[in-house]
Design a protein around this motif. Structure first.
Motif, PDB file in Angstrom:
ATOM      1  N   THR A 136     -38.951 -23.831   8.547  1.00 53.84           N
ATOM      2  CA  THR A 136     -39.775 -25.005   8.245  1.00 53.84           C
ATOM      3  C   THR A 136     -38.896 -26.198   7.904  1.00 53.84           C
ATOM      4  N   ILE A 137     -37.846 -25.953   7.118  1.00 55.36           N
ATOM      5  CA  ILE A 137     -36.929 -27.038   6.740  1.00 55.36           C
ATOM      6  C   ILE A 137     -36.254 -27.609   7.975  1.00 55.36           C
ATOM      7  N   ARG A 138     -35.857 -26.748   8.907  1.00 52.90           N
ATOM      8  CA  ARG A 138     -35.234 -27.219  10.147  1.00 52.90           C
ATOM      9  C   ARG A 138     -36.211 -28.102  10.938  1.00 52.90           C
ATOM     10  N   THR A 139     -37.474 -27.721  10.981  1.00 49.18           N
ATOM     11  CA  THR A 139     -38.469 -28.533  11.680  1.00 49.18           C
ATOM     12  C   THR A 139     -38.558 -29.919  11.055  1.00 49.18           C
ATOM     13  N   GLU A 140     -38.593 -29.974   9.736  1.00 51.99           N
ATOM     14  CA  GLU A 140     -38.686 -31.255   9.034  1.00 51.99           C
ATOM     15  C   GLU A 140     -37.465 -32.133   9.320  1.00 51.99           C
ATOM     16  N   LEU A 141     -36.278 -31.541   9.236  1.00 51.59           N
ATOM     17  CA  LEU A 141     -35.058 -32.317   9.463  1.00 51.59           C
ATOM     18  C   LEU A 141     -34.887 -32.694  10.933  1.00 51.59           C
ATOM     19  N   ASN A 142     -35.351 -31.841  11.834  1.00 48.13           N
ATOM     20  CA  ASN A 142     -35.296 -32.182  13.261  1.00 48.13           C
ATOM     21  C   ASN A 142     -36.173 -33.386  13.567  1.00 48.13           C
ATOM     22  N   GLN A 143     -37.325 -33.465  12.911  1.00 48.11           N
ATOM     23  CA  GLN A 143     -38.205 -34.610  13.125  1.00 48.11           C
ATOM     24  C   GLN A 143     -37.609 -35.874  12.515  1.00 48.11           C
ATOM     25  N   LEU A 144     -36.935 -35.742  11.395  1.00 55.03           N
ATOM     26  CA  LEU A 144     -36.219 -36.889  10.824  1.00 55.03           C
ATOM     27  C   LEU A 144     -35.138 -37.366  11.786  1.00 55.03           C
ATOM     28  N   ARG A 145     -34.378 -36.439  12.341  1.00 55.99           N
ATOM     29  CA  ARG A 145     -33.321 -36.793  13.286  1.00 55.99           C
ATOM     30  C   ARG A 145     -33.903 -37.471  14.525  1.00 55.99           C
ATOM     31  N   PRO A 161     -27.484 -41.450  11.594  1.00 57.83           N
ATOM     32  CA  PRO A 161     -26.558 -40.550  10.899  1.00 57.83           C
ATOM     33  C   PRO A 161     -26.715 -39.114  11.375  1.00 57.83           C
ATOM     34  N   ALA A 162     -25.675 -38.329  11.193  1.00 60.47           N
ATOM     35  CA  ALA A 162     -25.755 -36.896  11.498  1.00 60.47           C
ATOM     36  C   ALA A 162     -26.635 -36.229  10.451  1.00 60.47           C
ATOM     37  N   ILE A 163     -27.490 -35.334  10.899  1.00 56.29           N
ATOM     38  CA  ILE A 163     -28.387 -34.617   9.990  1.00 56.29           C
ATOM     39  C   ILE A 163     -27.964 -33.155   9.944  1.00 56.29           C
ATOM     40  N   GLU A 164     -27.465 -32.738   8.796  1.00 56.90           N
ATOM     41  CA  GLU A 164     -27.087 -31.331   8.634  1.00 56.90           C
ATOM     42  C   GLU A 164     -28.321 -30.538   8.240  1.00 56.90           C
ATOM     43  N   MET A 165     -28.465 -29.353   8.821  1.00 57.92           N
ATOM     44  CA  MET A 165     -29.630 -28.529   8.526  1.00 57.92           C
ATOM     45  C   MET A 165     -29.231 -27.062   8.439  1.00 57.92           C
ATOM     46  N   PRO A 166     -30.067 -26.250   7.828  1.00 59.81           N
ATOM     47  CA  PRO A 166     -29.741 -24.828   7.732  1.00 59.81           C
ATOM     48  C   PRO A 166     -29.681 -24.175   9.105  1.00 59.81           C
ATOM     49  N   SER A 167     -28.988 -23.051   9.170  1.00 59.58           N
ATOM     50  CA  SER A 167     -28.871 -22.325  10.436  1.00 59.58           C
ATOM     51  C   SER A 167     -30.250 -21.878  10.920  1.00 59.58           C
ATOM     52  N   ALA A 168     -30.380 -21.800  12.221  1.00 56.25           N
ATOM     53  CA  ALA A 168     -31.649 -21.345  12.795  1.00 56.25           C
ATOM     54  C   ALA A 168     -31.912 -19.900  12.374  1.00 56.25           C
TER      55      ALA A 168
END
Length: 354
Positions: A136-145, A161-168
């Motif tokens: 879910t967190i990856r989805t949120e950060l992917n949409q921000l990116r 900016p580069a968006i760091e996110m947790p591993s899939a």
């Protein structure tokens, strides 16, 4: 900020800027026809009125407005409730690896579920459910990116900016066996769920495509189901045109006799927004572990692979652009997968032909 007006100019069109009722500038537009000039005018005004050095909230809202009518806009209405309180007031150049890691930590410790669900836990004297999943967190950060890259492309910002996110997260591999699906179908007490299940397993369609399916895209004469719009050169992602199975044709024919509206999946004559509640009840009656709508699509692909269907054909059925991802996910279920390679490694006797 000046007021902009579209005006005629020597047989063409112009955009004029006014301040305090006086014209301060004028510029000829490239388009000479009224419709083209109006579109060009709107584009120039939007550029002129675009905020300088916008914050994330402004970019997010502009991106959602640009995608209005598409599913991503609806999804970001929900994810924005988590993203914007944290990132909204920041300027894009203030986002760093440290910021992203702080967001991930905050979401991992956040309460899960709705306010009503949390209230029920508190009333029962139970601790709140914590920990939003990394997926879910990856989805949120992917949409921000996506929003920030969109802003960079439209020159709202200099660089996203580069968006760091947790591993899939590791992909879930569970699928239903044919026997489990039969149990689930037998446990379905409502006609709309039974039809949904047959559509899902027979077309391998995505949940949204099944719920949005309309009767004009069910072609009984040719025995086809159009999961996407008909007569388009480039179908939507994951929305293929597939042949009806005999079981699906019979179910659709029965449902057509009682249709009340344009949608195929309905309840009391109204379109169905979600089958999760009905599906969850059927799963419990069937004595099965958790089953999701996507698991039905996955199960259909596995069944095809187990029957030795070529990966290219499975890819076409799933609506994949090519067979690469299909091969990576489903090849291992095929009885022919690596069989020739294994034959090359036979020892202690004659090697099999081929």
């Amino acid at each position: 900020m000046p007021e902009y007006r579209l005006q005629r100019l020597r047989g063409g069109w112009s955009i004029a800027a006014y301040e305090d009722g006086k014209r301060v500038s004028r510029r000829r537009l490239e388009c000479s026809d009224a419709a083209g000039a109006a579109a060009e005018f709107s584009r120039i005004v939007a550029e002129a009125e675009r905020p300088v050095d916008p914050d994330v909230r402004t970019i997010w809202n502009a991106y959602v407005a640009d995608k209005a009518g598409r599913r991503i806009a609806e999804n970001m209405g929900w994810t924005g409730r988590a993203v914007l309180p944290f990132f909204g007031d920041l300027k894009p150049d203030a986002i760093s690896e440290k910021t992203c890691r702080a967001y991930v930590a905050t979401r991992r410790s956040a309460k899960r579920g709705s306010a009503a669900q949390q209230a029920r836990l508190e009333a029962a004297g139970k601790p709140p459910a914590l920990g939003v999943a990394d997926g879910t967190i990856r989805t949120e950060l992917n949409q921000l990116r996506a929003a920030l890259l969109w802003a960079e492309k439209r020159r709202m910002i200099g660089r996203a900016p580069a968006i760091e996110m947790p591993s899939a997260p590791v992909a879930r591999e569970r699928h239903l066996t044919r026997r489990e699906f039969e149990r689930l179908l037998d446990a379905s007490e409502t006609p709309h769920l039974r039809l949904y299940l047959l559509l899902a397993i027979s077309t391998a369609g995505r949940n949204a495509a099944l719920l949005e399916l309309t009767w004009d895209r069910v072609d009984f004469e040719r025995g086809l189901v159009f999961l996407g719009p008909r007569h388009v050169l480039r179908p939507q992602k994951g929305r293929a045109t597939v042949p009806m199975t005999n079981a699906l044709r019979a179910a659709l024919s029965d449902a057509l006799a009682y249709r009340r509206g344009d949608r195929v999946i309905t309840w009391a004559g109204e379109p169905v927004a979600s089958v999760r509640t009905a599906l969850g009840k059927a799963v419990k009656r069937a004595g099965l572990p958790k089953v999701t709508p996507h698991m039905l699509r996955h199960s259909a692909a596995v069944w095809m692979a187990e029957d030795g269907v070529r990966m290219e054909e499975i890819a076409a059925y799933l609506g994949h652009a090519d067979a690469i991802i299909t091969q990576r996910v489903y090849a291992r279920f095929s009885p022919a997968h690596l069989r020739k390679a294994a034959g090359s490694l036979e020892v202690g006797g004659p090697r099999p032909a081929g």
